[in-house]
Design an enzyme around this catalytic site. Sequence first.
Site, PDB file in Angstrom:
ATOM      1  N   ASP A 176       0.705  -0.893   0.052  1.00  0.00           N
ATOM      2  CA  ASP A 176      -0.271   0.456  -0.078  1.00  0.00           C
ATOM      3  C   ASP A 176       0.838   1.077   0.237  1.00  0.00           C
ATOM      4  O   ASP A 176       1.512   1.645   0.739  1.00  0.00           O
ATOM      5  CB  ASP A 176      -0.699   0.036   0.978  1.00  0.00           C
ATOM      6  CG  ASP A 176      -1.578   1.135   1.909  1.00  0.00           C
ATOM      7  OD1 ASP A 176      -3.259   0.919   0.875  1.00  0.00           O
ATOM      8  OD2 ASP A 176      -1.565   2.147   2.272  1.00  0.00           O
ATOM      9  N   ASN A 184      -2.407  12.963  -3.076  1.00  0.00           N
ATOM     10  CA  ASN A 184      -3.767  13.771  -3.767  1.00  0.00           C
ATOM     11  C   ASN A 184      -4.114  14.544  -3.677  1.00  0.00           C
ATOM     12  O   ASN A 184      -4.622  15.773  -4.504  1.00  0.00           O
ATOM     13  CB  ASN A 184      -5.147  12.970  -4.283  1.00  0.00           C
ATOM     14  CG  ASN A 184      -4.681  11.476  -5.124  1.00  0.00           C
ATOM     15  OD1 ASN A 184      -4.292  11.714  -6.080  1.00  0.00           O
ATOM     16  ND2 ASN A 184      -5.128  10.140  -4.826  1.00  0.00           N
ATOM     17  N   HIS A 189      -5.350  14.638  -8.378  1.00  0.00           N
ATOM     18  CA  HIS A 189      -5.186  13.487  -9.184  1.00  0.00           C
ATOM     19  C   HIS A 189      -4.246  12.901 -10.281  1.00  0.00           C
ATOM     20  O   HIS A 189      -4.149  12.163 -10.091  1.00  0.00           O
ATOM     21  CB  HIS A 189      -6.599  13.241  -9.399  1.00  0.00           C
ATOM     22  CG  HIS A 189      -7.347  13.154  -7.804  1.00  0.00           C
ATOM     23  ND1 HIS A 189      -8.030  11.439  -7.348  1.00  0.00           N
ATOM     24  CD2 HIS A 189      -8.532  13.900  -7.999  1.00  0.00           C
ATOM     25  CE1 HIS A 189      -8.335  12.257  -5.751  1.00  0.00           C
ATOM     26  NE2 HIS A 189      -8.527  13.729  -6.503  1.00  0.00           N
ATOM     27  N   ASP A 193      -2.075   9.640  -9.814  1.00  0.00           N
ATOM     28  CA  ASP A 193      -2.502   8.939 -11.142  1.00  0.00           C
ATOM     29  C   ASP A 193      -0.751   8.881 -11.519  1.00  0.00           C
ATOM     30  O   ASP A 193      -0.306   7.304 -12.159  1.00  0.00           O
ATOM     31  CB  ASP A 193      -3.464   9.496 -12.543  1.00  0.00           C
ATOM     32  CG  ASP A 193      -4.319   8.925 -11.622  1.00  0.00           C
ATOM     33  OD1 ASP A 193      -5.338   8.095 -11.123  1.00  0.00           O
ATOM     34  OD2 ASP A 193      -4.961   9.246 -12.839  1.00  0.00           O
ATOM     35  N   GLU A 219      -4.699   2.382  -3.844  1.00  0.00           N
ATOM     36  CA  GLU A 219      -3.183   2.441  -3.891  1.00  0.00           C
ATOM     37  C   GLU A 219      -2.346   1.443  -3.749  1.00  0.00           C
ATOM     38  O   GLU A 219      -1.418   0.966  -2.999  1.00  0.00           O
ATOM     39  CB  GLU A 219      -2.687   3.862  -3.125  1.00  0.00           C
ATOM     40  CG  GLU A 219      -3.497   3.110  -1.603  1.00  0.00           C
ATOM     41  CD  GLU A 219      -4.464   3.860  -1.251  1.00  0.00           C
ATOM     42  OE1 GLU A 219      -4.875   4.881   0.199  1.00  0.00           O
ATOM     43  OE2 GLU A 219      -5.405   4.118  -2.290  1.00  0.00           O
TER      44      GLU A 219
END
Length: 310
Positions: A176, A184, A189, A193, A219
């Site tokens: 994770d 974010n 975002h 990404d 994630e």
Amino acid sequence: MKVLVADDDYVSRLVAKAAVEQSGHECIVAADGDAAWELFQLHRPEVVVTDLKMPGLDGLALCRAIRATEKNSYTYLVLVTSHGSQDDVLAGLEAGADDYVTKPLDPFTLHTRLLVALRVTSLHTDLARYRTALAEQARRDPLTKLHNRLKLSEDIERLQNSSERYGQDYSVALCDVDNFKSYNDLYGHPAGDAALQAVADTLASHARTSDGVYRYGGEEFLLVLHNQTMSGARMAVERARAAVQAMGILHSGRPLGVLTLSAGISAYSSGHRASTEQLLKEADVALYAAKAAGRNTVAEAETASADLHR
């Protein structure tokens, strides 16, 4: 195209072979149904032109056998009958034939059937290619290009069955990205990404070709490490964790100032013959422990017995 002609009559075979080759196709001939079936399995021709009545497998049995083996391919089947009776034609179509011609064989008639066969088999080839591409697309995460949970469920089931049968070890590591929500929030975002793509690339580049790397969700990533005990998996995952940190992706919301990764590991072994569901639960609990320990660390499932470290 490659065309198989099956006929116990020598003259009929010669006429058919000449017609096929004059149409620009490769021709393979068989004098009976059994030989035709062997040649079909060996060469996998696109078209089979088979006599209805011949020694060994007759034309109907040959058609049924061919249809039973097809998955992502299609063979165009032409049945040759002596009289073209309605009963023979209907029986042939029910057995899987696409078309029929009557004896004595007319080269022009066969040529027209081969033109149709070329169109039909080309269409089936295109459809098979599209189906394969769609099946692969359905098993890929569009963002990271890693395999997704659908592919994971298929792969890990096969691995579990193999491990149970042959007594092989394997490990799973649930990873994770630490404090990804705050990442974010801080950077947006699109940056999130891009960060996930970078983490995915790093995990994939540090995995062996026999291992699996999957986007598990959000994630989270899952590593499936074939023939790895807990101790071997720990070293592999530690290298992956260090590699993610070494990318140096700026994250001012983390104490180290860069994006990091936490992971929890569980292992299947002779001393811990757990189901895949149990292994994933154990890896999830271990990941929670790694988070609780301060993140950017790797934790092992507490259920791991001493033999996992041999």
